[in-house]
Write an enzyme that holds these catalytic residues in place. Structure first.
Site, short mmCIF file in Angstrom:
data_model
loop_
_atom_site.label_atom_id
_atom_site.label_comp_id
_atom_site.label_asym_id
_atom_site.label_seq_id
_atom_site.Cartn_x
_atom_site.Cartn_y
_atom_site.Cartn_z
N VAL A 120 0.83 -1.21 0.00
CA VAL A 120 0.00 0.00 0.00
C VAL A 120 0.87 1.26 0.00
O VAL A 120 1.90 1.32 0.66
CB VAL A 120 -1.00 -0.01 1.19
CG1 VAL A 120 -0.34 -0.23 2.52
CG2 VAL A 120 -1.84 1.27 1.24
N ASP A 121 0.43 2.22 -0.78
CA ASP A 121 1.03 3.55 -0.79
C ASP A 121 0.09 4.46 -0.01
O ASP A 121 -0.98 4.82 -0.50
CB ASP A 121 1.18 4.01 -2.25
CG ASP A 121 1.75 5.42 -2.37
OD1 ASP A 121 1.94 6.08 -1.34
OD2 ASP A 121 2.00 5.84 -3.52
N ASP A 122 0.49 4.77 1.22
CA ASP A 122 -0.36 5.59 2.09
C ASP A 122 0.14 7.04 2.00
O ASP A 122 -0.33 7.82 1.17
CB ASP A 122 -0.29 5.02 3.51
CG ASP A 122 -1.15 5.78 4.50
OD1 ASP A 122 -1.99 6.58 4.07
OD2 ASP A 122 -0.98 5.58 5.72
N ARG A 124 3.25 7.75 1.17
CA ARG A 124 4.34 7.61 0.20
C ARG A 124 5.74 7.73 0.84
O ARG A 124 6.76 7.69 0.15
CB ARG A 124 4.16 8.61 -0.96
CG ARG A 124 4.90 8.24 -2.22
CD ARG A 124 4.36 8.91 -3.44
NE ARG A 124 3.15 8.24 -3.92
CZ ARG A 124 2.43 8.66 -4.94
NH1 ARG A 124 2.78 9.74 -5.61
NH2 ARG A 124 1.35 8.00 -5.31
N THR A 125 5.80 7.86 2.15
CA THR A 125 7.10 8.05 2.82
C THR A 125 8.02 6.84 2.58
O THR A 125 9.20 6.99 2.24
CB THR A 125 6.89 8.24 4.33
OG1 THR A 125 5.89 9.23 4.53
CG2 THR A 125 8.16 8.64 5.04
N THR A 126 7.46 5.65 2.77
CA THR A 126 8.28 4.43 2.66
C THR A 126 8.79 4.25 1.22
O THR A 126 9.97 3.97 1.01
CB THR A 126 7.45 3.21 3.09
OG1 THR A 126 6.93 3.46 4.39
CG2 THR A 126 8.28 1.95 3.11
N TRP A 197 -8.45 2.44 6.50
CA TRP A 197 -7.50 1.40 6.86
C TRP A 197 -7.83 0.12 6.10
O TRP A 197 -8.97 -0.35 6.09
CB TRP A 197 -7.50 1.13 8.37
CG TRP A 197 -6.35 0.24 8.75
CD1 TRP A 197 -6.41 -1.08 9.06
CD2 TRP A 197 -4.97 0.62 8.82
NE1 TRP A 197 -5.14 -1.56 9.33
CE2 TRP A 197 -4.23 -0.53 9.18
CE3 TRP A 197 -4.27 1.81 8.60
CZ2 TRP A 197 -2.84 -0.53 9.34
CZ3 TRP A 197 -2.88 1.81 8.75
CH2 TRP A 197 -2.19 0.66 9.12
N TRP A 202 -3.11 -11.55 5.19
CA TRP A 202 -1.98 -12.10 5.96
C TRP A 202 -1.91 -11.50 7.37
O TRP A 202 -1.09 -11.93 8.17
CB TRP A 202 -0.65 -11.93 5.22
CG TRP A 202 -0.42 -10.57 4.61
CD1 TRP A 202 0.12 -9.47 5.20
CD2 TRP A 202 -0.71 -10.19 3.26
NE1 TRP A 202 0.17 -8.42 4.32
CE2 TRP A 202 -0.33 -8.83 3.12
CE3 TRP A 202 -1.25 -10.83 2.15
CZ2 TRP A 202 -0.47 -8.12 1.92
CZ3 TRP A 202 -1.39 -10.12 0.96
CH2 TRP A 202 -1.01 -8.80 0.85
P1 5GP Z 1 3.53 5.05 3.89
O1 5GP Z 1 5.00 5.13 4.11
O2 5GP Z 1 3.11 5.10 2.44
O3 5GP Z 1 2.78 6.04 4.73
O4 5GP Z 1 3.04 3.69 4.49
C1 5GP Z 1 3.60 2.56 4.07
C2 5GP Z 1 3.43 1.44 5.07
O5 5GP Z 1 2.50 1.70 6.15
C3 5GP Z 1 2.88 0.29 4.32
O6 5GP Z 1 3.90 -0.47 3.72
C4 5GP Z 1 2.13 -0.45 5.40
O7 5GP Z 1 3.01 -1.32 6.08
C5 5GP Z 1 1.65 0.60 6.36
N1 5GP Z 1 0.26 0.97 6.06
C6 5GP Z 1 -0.17 2.20 5.65
N2 5GP Z 1 -1.51 2.19 5.47
C7 5GP Z 1 -1.94 0.92 5.74
C8 5GP Z 1 -3.23 0.29 5.71
O8 5GP Z 1 -4.27 0.86 5.40
N3 5GP Z 1 -3.26 -1.02 6.07
C9 5GP Z 1 -2.14 -1.71 6.42
N4 5GP Z 1 -2.30 -2.99 6.75
N5 5GP Z 1 -0.91 -1.14 6.46
C10 5GP Z 1 -0.80 0.16 6.12
#
Ligand code: 5GP
Length: 221
Positions: A120-122, A124-126, A197, A202
């Site tokens: 998932v791209d939430d 985008r930080t990761t 969310w 898994w």
């Molecule tokens: P980002 O860096 O894009 O904010 O978030 C990336 C990581 O946060 C994802 O790889 C995931 O592990 C976790 N994450 C963010 N949103 C969700 C979500 O809606 N469900 C789950 N299970 N993990 C999330």
């Protein structure tokens, strides 16, 4: 988070979405990945399913490298002295690329089409951090290549792409440091979702209950 109701994703949905996305973006015909880099743990299962649908000219499986990244906020929320301004903008490498001994004298990233995989791209930080760190490794390989090859030898081009099962439609905290990924159509999101969310199979304690919730939601769509 705007809304606290969750979206339940089933294994079947992940599998079908992955297949359909490879076809929709014509990933085998256009990007033709040589290597996948799965961001753990959410990217591992999607990467393995992707491999079933990605084909290589040679007929061999596409190798999958695993990297582990943790958002700093996940690691320090228990520390009251942590600076709130940097929380969430910092990512920590818990595991990085590891190529076997046969790659010792090679540049395993250079000249490759590399597909970065996450669930998932939430914010985008990761993903932004993963791209930033890979670009550094690629630069280092370029330097090595130029040093060991005669002047004027063209440096093989490396291309990065991103695959995610879900892209949350929201303002992102970061942009990918390689803009060509988005600009040249190498950002492959299986599905766009609202900012809710997502619960992946898994993560389920009771997979029967989880699958039921997922199919109920699917029927109500
Ligand atoms: P980002 O860096 O894009 O904010 O978030 C990336 C990581 O946060 C994802 O790889 C995931 O592990 C976790 N994450 C963010 N949103 C969700 C979500 O809606 N469900 C789950 N299970 N993990 C999330």
């Amino acid at each position: 988070m705007q809304n606290d109701d969750k979206i339940y994703i089933s294994y079947d949905q992940v599998h079908k979405l992955t297949k359909e996305t490879v076809e929709r973006y014509r990933i085998n015909e256009n990007f033709k990945p040589d290597l996948m880099i799965a961001i753990g743990g959410g990217g591992f299962i999607p990467a393995r399913i992707l491999r079933t649908f990605l084909k290589r000219q040679s007929g061999q499986n596409i190798p999958i490298q695993a990297i582990g990244l943790s958002l700093y906020e996940d690691l320090v929320t228990s520390d009251p002295s942590s600076d709130p301004d940097i929380i969430g903008t910092q990512v920590i490498k818990t595991q990085w690329l590891q190529f076997g001994p046969s790659y010792a004298d090679t540049c395993p990233l250079l000249g490759k089409n590399i597909l970065i995989v996450d669930e998932v791209d939430d914010t985008r930080t990761t993903l932004a951090y993963a791209v930033q760190e890979l670009l550094k490794d690629i630069e280092e390989e370029k330097r090595k290549f130029i040093e060991t090859n005669s002047a004027g030898t063209p440096v093989p081009e490396t291309k990065l792409a991103v695959f995610v099962l879900h892209n949350k439609k929201k303002e992102k905290r970061m942009e990918l440091p390689d803009p060509s990924i988005v600009n040249e159509g190498r950002y492959f999101a299986a599905k766009e979702t609202p900012d809710k969310w997502l619960v992946y199979p898994w993560e389920a304690n009771d997979i029967d209950e989880h699958t039921k919730k997922s199919s109920l939601q699917e029927n109500n769509e």
